[in-house]
Design a protein around this motif. Structure first.
Motif, short mmCIF file in Angstrom:
data_model
loop_
_atom_site.label_atom_id
_atom_site.label_comp_id
_atom_site.label_asym_id
_atom_site.label_seq_id
_atom_site.Cartn_x
_atom_site.Cartn_y
_atom_site.Cartn_z
N CYS A 218 1.01 -1.19 0.37
CA CYS A 218 -0.23 -0.11 0.06
C CYS A 218 1.13 1.49 0.06
CB CYS A 218 -0.87 0.29 1.12
SG CYS A 218 -1.75 1.64 1.06
N ILE A 227 -0.08 -6.42 -0.36
CA ILE A 227 -1.89 -5.80 -1.48
C ILE A 227 -1.54 -6.83 -2.10
CG2 ILE A 227 -2.49 -5.24 -3.64
CD1 ILE A 227 -1.11 -2.04 -2.48
N CYS A 244 -5.63 -0.47 -1.97
CA CYS A 244 -5.69 -1.27 -0.35
C CYS A 244 -6.85 -1.28 0.09
CB CYS A 244 -4.97 -0.42 0.44
SG CYS A 244 -4.95 -0.63 2.42
#
Length: 586
Positions: A218, A227, A244
């Protein structure tokens, strides 16, 4: 701000929503860093250029907004060169130590376009031998572009830098690991459009910078979750680069640091977050049939874009208020209530309309001076009333079924207890209002006493002023009388001076007349004496003439006729002068 009235949803039943941004996993979003101003890129056009408004959301660099920028310290334009730095250091001591000055040539400098366009190894090698002043100057140049200080030129330059990055295929994990740290920070800042990566107080491991650049972590520095977050397998988390679900909006793909607020709506099922204004703008908030009520009553619902399921909003508003309202100040409470009224102003169900009207009423009372505690009590009382009126209290209830006396008594007791609680709350509110009214009356009494003292002081001051005016008037009258007296004396003195002057003139004239008279008298006496002398002389000559005979005139005398004419002329002159002198004196 209002929701679209044309959005109608069907709800299939959902658990109770948690307050927004209150899950333990989102606690890491709170940070001590504040946000930059909303015009971080200079204008709204820059935000539209950098934000990803379509449904594809290919790159988080396209979704940069002002809410993702952090404040940075003001950087002086231009870096201090080596020569000036050496001079400053030399001035600190009387005998500076010998230093080696490396002069920077034009070939040693780098431009942002070269960093975004050239290969990683070449730029890393050049940055390794570059002085730190030039590296800071390069970062300062990118900060100025991201801040939008150059206007349209900055926006065009940033767009061009992003195009250079997006056209490259050599930016992989293997090549980025060998990049210089400043080079990697610049590449990440260009790719994400976030100033925080260039902030001198923000230092991230180089491996995390690589993961952020490659959309594996993120880009929110306060989150930095891998992620996809929580290993989510939904379509949005799988196909949207850099998204995210712990801190970013499903619609606009941006994040901010707002917590304990109605500005974020969380899905009850997939825990994805959405900005409330984004949900209203895209029609995700609207009326729909509630599965909680057996009679098919409609209510305000939120449809999640990630899982396409609905969550009811009335309970969400209640839960958020109960959990977060104690931490709101007056301004925050007003702002949040206005936000709730904006969500529910197009609601068609009775409970939603009642909540909307109550929010508007509370906002008006707070603007008129009501306290936060009174507003909170009014809303809590409203939520209790809405809970009693909730359709779920009547679901699965058979109207034809008779209830037992015990159950009826229990219901009556519940109603009475609820009524007693309401009466107690109303009594407390009335008591508080009475106390405030009493305090207001006491304040008015004190104010009246103060005003009375001020009036008495003003009267005394007025009396003193009046006495002073009377004294001044008496002094003026006295001075006027003195002036009149002095004027009279001056007039008398002037008259006396005129009289004395006339006397002096008269005496002067008399003195002149006396002098002229004396002068004439003396001249007359002299003339008489001379006449007598001449007569005597004539007689003597006449007496001597016969003795000598007629032998002509005598030697010692003159002609008698001539002498007689002379005497007559002298007398005539004397008598002619006398009348002229008399005319002058008159």
């Amino acid at each position: 701000m209002g929701a679209s009235s044309g959005a109608n949803f069907d709800q299939k039943g959902s658990p109770k929503m948690l307050p927004p941004r209150q899950q333990p996993r989102s606690l890491g979003l709170q940070t001590s860093l504040s946000l930059a101003s909303s015009d971080a890129f200079g204008s709204h056009d820059m935000q539209e250029q950098l934000s990803n408004s379509d449904q594809a959301h290919d790159s988080p660099s396209d979704s940069t907004s002002s809410r993702e920028t952090w404040p940075v310290e003001t950087i002086r334009s231009g870096a201090v060169n080596v020569k000036s730095a050496f001079k400053e250091k030399e001035g600190e001591s009387e005998f500076p130590e010998p230093q080696v000055i490396r002069r920077v040539s034009i070939a040693d400098r780098l431009s942002l376009r070269e960093v975004a366009r050239e290969s990683v190894e070449v730029i890393a090698d050049r940055m390794t031998v570059m002085p730190s002043e030039l590296l800071e100057e390069l970062k300062a140049e990118l900060r100025a572009i991201l801040e939008g200080t150059g206007g349209p030129h900055s926006r065009e330059e940033f767009s061009r830098l992003q195009q250079f990055l997006q056209s490259r295929v050599d930016l992989t994990a293997k090549t980025l690991v060998r990049a210089h740290r400043v080079q990697l920070e610049i590449l990440v800042a260009i790719n994400t459009g976030i100033l925080a990566f260039l902030h001198p107080n923000v230092t991230l491991p180089q491996g995390r910078l690589v993961e952020i650049f490659l959309y594996k972590r993120c880009r929110n520095i306060a989150c930095q979750s891998p992620i996809p977050a929580d290993d989510c397998t939904c379509e949005i988390c799988t196909h949207r680069n850099g998204f995210c679900n712990l801190c970013m909006c499903v619609v606009c793909n941006t994040f901010d640091f707002e917590v304990n607020t109605y500005r974020w709506i969380g899905c009850d099922f997939c825990a994805h977050w959405t900005h409330a204004d984004c949900a209203m703008r895209t029609g995700q908030i609207g009326m729909g049939a509630s599965a909680k009520s057996g009679n098919g009553h409609g209510e305000m619902l939120f449809r999640c874009l990630a899982c396409n399921r609905t969550s009811e909003l009335l309970g969400w508003v209640k839960d958020v208020f109960q959990h977060c309202a104690p931490g709101w100040d007056r301004e925050a409470l007003l702002r949040e209530l206005e936000f709730v009224s904006g969500i529910f102003h197009l609601s068609e169900d009775p409970r939603g309309r009642k909540l909307y009207r109550k929010c508007v009423e509370v906002v008006e009372k707070m603007k008129s001076g009501a306290s936060e505690s009174t507003a909170c009590r009014m809303l809590l009382l409203l939520f209790q009333e809405l809970e009693i009126e909730s359709p779920k209290s009547h679901e699965n209830e058979d109207p034809s079924r008779s209830i037992s006396p015990k159950e009826a008594c229990n219901r009556i007791a519940d109603v009475v207890q609820e009524a007693v609680k309401k009466m107690e709350m109303v009594a407390e509110e009335k008591l508080l209002l009475l106390k405030r009214a009493r305090l207001a009356v006491e304040a008015c009494d004190r104010e009246l006493e103060d005003k009375a003292r001020e009036v008495a002081e003003l009267k005394m001051d007025r009396q003193r002023k009046k006495q002073q005016v009377d004294e001044l008037e008496s002094i003026v009258r006295l001075k006027q009388a003195e002036a009149d007296m002095f004027q009279l004396k001056a007039t008398e003195a002037r008259q006396e001076a005129e009289r004395l002057r006339s006397i002096a003139l008269a005496k002067s004239e008399m003195a002149e007349q006396d002098y002229a008279t004396m002068y004439l008298k003396r001249r007359l006496d002299e003339a008489e004496a001379e006449k007598q002398y001449l007569f005597e002389k004539i007689k003597l000559q006449e007496s001597q003439r016969p003795a000598h005979g007629s032998g002509g005139p005598s030697v010692g005398g003159g002609d008698p006729a001539q002498m007689l004419n002379k005497i007559q002329d002298l007398l005539k002159n004397v008598y002619n002068v006398s009348p002229k002198t008399d005319a002058k004196t008159k």
